[in-house]
Design an enzyme around this catalytic site. Sequence first.
Site, PDB file in Angstrom:
ATOM      1  N   HIS A  14       3.592 -14.157 -47.276  1.00  0.00           N
ATOM      2  CA  HIS A  14       2.143 -14.351 -47.301  1.00  0.00           C
ATOM      3  C   HIS A  14       1.480 -13.381 -48.284  1.00  0.00           C
ATOM      4  O   HIS A  14       0.508 -12.715 -47.950  1.00  0.00           O
ATOM      5  CB  HIS A  14       1.558 -14.143 -45.900  1.00  0.00           C
ATOM      6  N   GLU A  56       4.435 -28.487 -63.104  1.00  0.00           N
ATOM      7  CA  GLU A  56       5.248 -27.749 -62.144  1.00  0.00           C
ATOM      8  C   GLU A  56       6.558 -27.327 -62.817  1.00  0.00           C
ATOM      9  O   GLU A  56       7.250 -28.150 -63.423  1.00  0.00           O
ATOM     10  CB  GLU A  56       5.550 -28.613 -60.919  1.00  0.00           C
ATOM     11  N   MET A  99       5.804 -23.679 -52.037  1.00  0.00           N
ATOM     12  CA  MET A  99       6.253 -23.213 -50.735  1.00  0.00           C
ATOM     13  C   MET A  99       5.871 -24.176 -49.611  1.00  0.00           C
ATOM     14  O   MET A  99       6.467 -24.138 -48.522  1.00  0.00           O
ATOM     15  CB  MET A  99       5.673 -21.826 -50.461  1.00  0.00           C
ATOM     16  N   THR A 105       5.963 -23.325 -42.412  1.00  0.00           N
ATOM     17  CA  THR A 105       5.902 -23.661 -40.988  1.00  0.00           C
ATOM     18  C   THR A 105       4.703 -24.544 -40.655  1.00  0.00           C
ATOM     19  O   THR A 105       4.596 -25.038 -39.537  1.00  0.00           O
ATOM     20  CB  THR A 105       5.808 -22.387 -40.121  1.00  0.00           C
TER      21      THR A 105
END
Length: 534
Positions: free
Chosen positions: A442, A39, A122, A127
């Site tokens: 998205h 990462e 993310m 959400t």
Amino acid sequence: MSRYPEETDVVIVGSGPTGATYARIIAETRPGTSVVMLEAGPTVSAPPGAHVKNIADPDERSQAQRRSAGPDADAETVAHPGEVKAGQLRARPGTFLVGDGAAGDGDDGLPVAAQSCNVGGMAAHWTGACPRPREGERVGFLPDLDALLHEAERLLGVTSQAFEDSPFGDLIVSRLAAELDGGRAPEARVGPMPLAVHRREDGALVWAGSDVVLGDVTRADPGFRLVDESLVTRVLVEDGQAAGVEVTDRTSGTTHIIRAAHVVVAADALRTPQLLWASGIRPTALGRYLNDQTQVVFAVRLRDVVDRAGEQSAQAEPGMGLSSTSGVTWVPYTDDEPFHGQIMQLDASPVPVAEDDPVLPGSVVGLGLFCAKDLSPEDRIDFSDERTDAFGLPAPTIRYRLSEKDHRELRRARERIVRWGRAIGEPLDDSPFTLPLGSSLHYQGTTRMGLEDDGSSVCRPDSELWDVPGVFVAGNGVIPTPTACNPTLTSVALAVRGAREIARRLSGDAERGRSQTWARAPLASLTEGGSHDS
């Protein structure tokens, strides 16, 4: 001891939900397999990859968000309702804007295209919405799609009951259902949003991140290693097949080689094609068919809820800063109305569309409609062979336009969202507003899956590149269809398929008495100034 092994069975580039899916499936089916996850960003939460909403202390949460913002880590990212409505180009907390390359000359571009740079990707900031794709959103050539989606729901811990006790949730659902459900198939009717979230014993909501996908089984596997602040700059190819990766340790500046027969690039829909391009892997469809979901937002105050004030608690969830008053409602996509709708209490929404009612918290809700894109190969990311970005990789330029069909559907979406809003409450504005392009985060299609190698896709149905065996791609970029729903569940489902294929090959190698399928030939020279830690 080096942070990096000289060789491993599988290298995973990126620690978001799809990269975590590869690690989890391999850990479950082939325990002990050597897997290294790399990462580029830092670890900002515990366990690694956890959602920052789960950080109880607001200052610590804010610090985690700032550390996730890559080269813009010190920039102000908190947007206010007025700024959102004015279309100001601001990144959400935990993200950073693409910047100068967000729009080519004469294009609409994606002016607020944003990324995150942290363990968990993310998914440390999302959400948690996990609706299933429907009708034209589905990948029609995958016969096992429903089974894959079910497995993705298991990995993410998806539930539709997270807000079942919210006093205003049922009210919103019933009012919208009365307006919309007539003529809709049962699975397309209004209902609670499936969310990657669960409740602790004390009642607090805990939002899923990559930590949930990895699970204890992966973290406890002796073969699994997660290394943060590790920037992969090149996928290595020998004799036309995957051979490993070149990685820069951002803590020391040294460069290392990790040999591997299987490389999974799960960076995101912008950085995965960027890394492949930088590696000289450039199939025709790479970076093309880029699509986002144009987003329309509207805010209303719920009607006739004063009498319910005694039924709801204005007290926030312990440590989470979230009150379960109106929940999250889902209006599924249909081909006739190609929009995905979600209605959220304001403190659950990443977009601050209005100020909440201080007297009756939860009585002001935001409605969001996401529109499916009219797909075109001309919507794409171009990468420069001369200029580099802040990470030293080929600088991107986004070439993106809304078609006439897109504009027509956007006008329809604006009309629909007002009608939906009036069904449940009193509008706070005269008209809805369309967020700047790129706001949904998205982004899809740039490493798209296909059934045939006809130049319109980058990878096979198992996510392996057509052109380079052993290199797999993962993330929203793999989705080949125009979706309006939140894409994470679908991209995790597709990752399950790819991970199972790698596990199958590893099992075959073991049966033949060998764990590597590549020859140990000398690799290409390291980048200038790098060193190999042996």
